[in-house]
Design a protein around this motif. Structure first.
Motif, PDB file in Angstrom:
ATOM      1  N   THR A 138       0.839  -1.197   0.000  1.00 36.11           N
ATOM      2  CA  THR A 138       0.000   0.000   0.000  1.00 36.11           C
ATOM      3  C   THR A 138       0.873   1.245   0.000  1.00 36.11           C
ATOM      4  O   THR A 138       1.737   1.397   0.873  1.00 36.11           O
ATOM      5  N   ASN A 139       0.673   2.110  -0.985  1.00 33.74           N
ATOM      6  CA  ASN A 139       1.420   3.377  -1.088  1.00 33.74           C
ATOM      7  C   ASN A 139       2.932   3.161  -0.947  1.00 33.74           C
ATOM      8  O   ASN A 139       3.611   3.882  -0.222  1.00 33.74           O
TER       9      ASN A 139
ATOM     10  N   ILE B 136       5.393   1.322 -11.494  1.00 34.71           N
ATOM     11  CA  ILE B 136       5.114  -0.093 -11.744  1.00 34.71           C
ATOM     12  C   ILE B 136       5.375  -0.390 -13.209  1.00 34.71           C
ATOM     13  O   ILE B 136       4.835   0.286 -14.096  1.00 34.71           O
ATOM     14  N   TYR B 137       6.225  -1.380 -13.463  1.00 36.38           N
ATOM     15  CA  TYR B 137       6.390  -1.930 -14.802  1.00 36.38           C
ATOM     16  C   TYR B 137       5.391  -3.090 -14.910  1.00 36.38           C
ATOM     17  O   TYR B 137       5.620  -4.160 -14.337  1.00 36.38           O
ATOM     18  N   PHE B 138       4.322  -2.909 -15.648  1.00 42.66           N
ATOM     19  CA  PHE B 138       3.320  -3.971 -15.761  1.00 42.66           C
ATOM     20  C   PHE B 138       3.608  -4.767 -17.029  1.00 42.66           C
ATOM     21  O   PHE B 138       3.211  -4.404 -18.126  1.00 42.66           O
ATOM     22  N   ASP B 139       4.311  -5.883 -16.851  1.00 39.62           N
ATOM     23  CA  ASP B 139       4.827  -6.664 -17.978  1.00 39.62           C
ATOM     24  C   ASP B 139       4.328  -8.102 -17.916  1.00 39.62           C
ATOM     25  O   ASP B 139       5.075  -9.044 -18.166  1.00 39.62           O
TER      26      ASP B 139
ATOM     27  N   ASN C 208      -3.427   0.595  -5.412  1.00 35.86           N
ATOM     28  CA  ASN C 208      -3.130   0.662  -3.985  1.00 35.86           C
ATOM     29  C   ASN C 208      -1.636   0.611  -3.705  1.00 35.86           C
ATOM     30  O   ASN C 208      -1.148   1.241  -2.759  1.00 35.86           O
ATOM     31  N   ALA C 209      -0.905  -0.127  -4.516  1.00 34.24           N
ATOM     32  CA  ALA C 209       0.539  -0.304  -4.282  1.00 34.24           C
ATOM     33  C   ALA C 209       1.338   0.955  -4.593  1.00 34.24           C
ATOM     34  O   ALA C 209       2.428   1.157  -4.038  1.00 34.24           O
ATOM     35  N   LEU C 210       0.814   1.825  -5.463  1.00 36.97           N
ATOM     36  CA  LEU C 210       1.532   3.036  -5.856  1.00 36.97           C
ATOM     37  C   LEU C 210       1.376   4.146  -4.827  1.00 36.97           C
ATOM     38  O   LEU C 210       0.335   4.303  -4.194  1.00 36.97           O
ATOM     39  N   LYS C 211       2.420   4.950  -4.713  1.00 38.31           N
ATOM     40  CA  LYS C 211       2.343   6.194  -3.960  1.00 38.31           C
ATOM     41  C   LYS C 211       1.608   7.238  -4.793  1.00 38.31           C
ATOM     42  O   LYS C 211       1.420   7.074  -6.006  1.00 38.31           O
TER      43      LYS C 211
ATOM     44  N   SER D 125      -4.218  10.480  -6.446  1.00 36.79           N
ATOM     45  CA  SER D 125      -4.676  10.605  -5.053  1.00 36.79           C
ATOM     46  C   SER D 125      -4.175   9.417  -4.244  1.00 36.79           C
ATOM     47  O   SER D 125      -3.737   8.412  -4.815  1.00 36.79           O
ATOM     48  N   VAL D 126      -4.231   9.533  -2.927  1.00 39.25           N
ATOM     49  CA  VAL D 126      -3.761   8.472  -2.048  1.00 39.25           C
ATOM     50  C   VAL D 126      -4.926   7.538  -1.763  1.00 39.25           C
ATOM     51  O   VAL D 126      -6.014   7.971  -1.371  1.00 39.25           O
ATOM     52  N   SER D 127      -4.692   6.232  -1.956  1.00 40.45           N
ATOM     53  CA  SER D 127      -5.762   5.262  -1.727  1.00 40.45           C
ATOM     54  C   SER D 127      -6.039   5.121  -0.237  1.00 40.45           C
ATOM     55  O   SER D 127      -5.200   5.423   0.594  1.00 40.45           O
TER      56      SER D 127
END
Length: 228
Positions: free
Chosen positions: A148-149, A154-157, A178-181, A225-227
């Motif tokens: 979370t944050n 993210i490299y989505f491969d 959710n994983a991204l800041k 925005s922040v999840s």
């Protein structure tokens, strides 16, 4: 499933899963695709917008052959960036397959030992690959990511939606969101309308960008925005 090593259009090799007619990288050029999608529109885009000295945290969805990590490490050295890199892979590539790839020969022979280290280090633990590049490899399914944050990029491969549609759903992109800041970005080679709509449905702002050789478009998604 039967697998074989093939040569892509830029001379770099990749792994093909014959039963699916699916490759780990683009048949139009494995190295070209990685540089265009993940470095140019991911790492370089983000680092130009955020010039502070904090380490950049990257999550790779589909560690695979280690090509994206290898190119990212070398580019980060040139740019004097500090990176914390996490690669998630449900089915790790075997060393005998890695040893048949020609990335070191084509990219940087002086980094040969580092490429080997990317694959030889243990899983589930963070390792110092270089003084400015830390790597943790996690062997698990993408749906089991609980961060979370935590990440800037993210490299989505993942394998394509044609063969693994369950990896390109709203449920998966909610996990990515959710994983991204805040202000983090996700980049992928895919440009499918269903993928773009799934990203938008979970809150991403999505851009269509020119694709790598052989592909008209790709997608970049930003979390503003922040999840919760």
């Amino acid at each position: 499933m039967k697998r074989k090593i093939i040569t892509t259009s830029d001379g770099s090799k990749t792994i093909q899963i014959e039963d699916w007619n699916e490759q780990y990288h683009s048949i139009h050029g494995a190295i070209q695709e990685a540089n265009h999608v993940f470095l140019k529109h991911g790492l370089l885009f983000y680092s130009e917008l955020h010039s502070d000295s904090k380490p950049i945290a990257i999550l790779e969805i589909g560690f695979g052959t280690g090509l994206n990590a290898f190119l990212t490490l070398i580019e980060a050295e040139k740019l004097k960036l500090s990176l914390n890199y996490t690669g998630v892979e449900a089915y790790p590539v075997q060393l005998e397959e890695i040893n048949q790839l020609n990335y070191v020969e084509l990219i940087s022979e002086s980094h040969g030992a580092i490429f080997e280290k990317l694959h030889e280090i243990s899983w589930k633990k963070q390792h110092d690959i270089t003084p400015s590049f830390k790597l943790e490899k996690q062997e698990k399914f993408f749906k089991d990511i609980t961060a979370t944050n935590e990440y800037n990029i993210i490299y989505f491969d993942a394998f394509g939606a044609r063969v693994q549609p369950d990896l390109w759903t709203e449920d998966i992109f909610k996990i990515m969101y959710n994983a991204l800041k805040k202000n983090g970005v996700l980049v992928t080679y895919s440009a499918k309308g269903s993928v773009r709509r799934a990203m938008q449905a979970v809150g991403f702002v999505v851009e269509r960008l020119p694709g790598p050789p052989g592909k008209r478009e790709m997608l970049r998604a930003t979390k503003h925005s922040v999840s919760e």
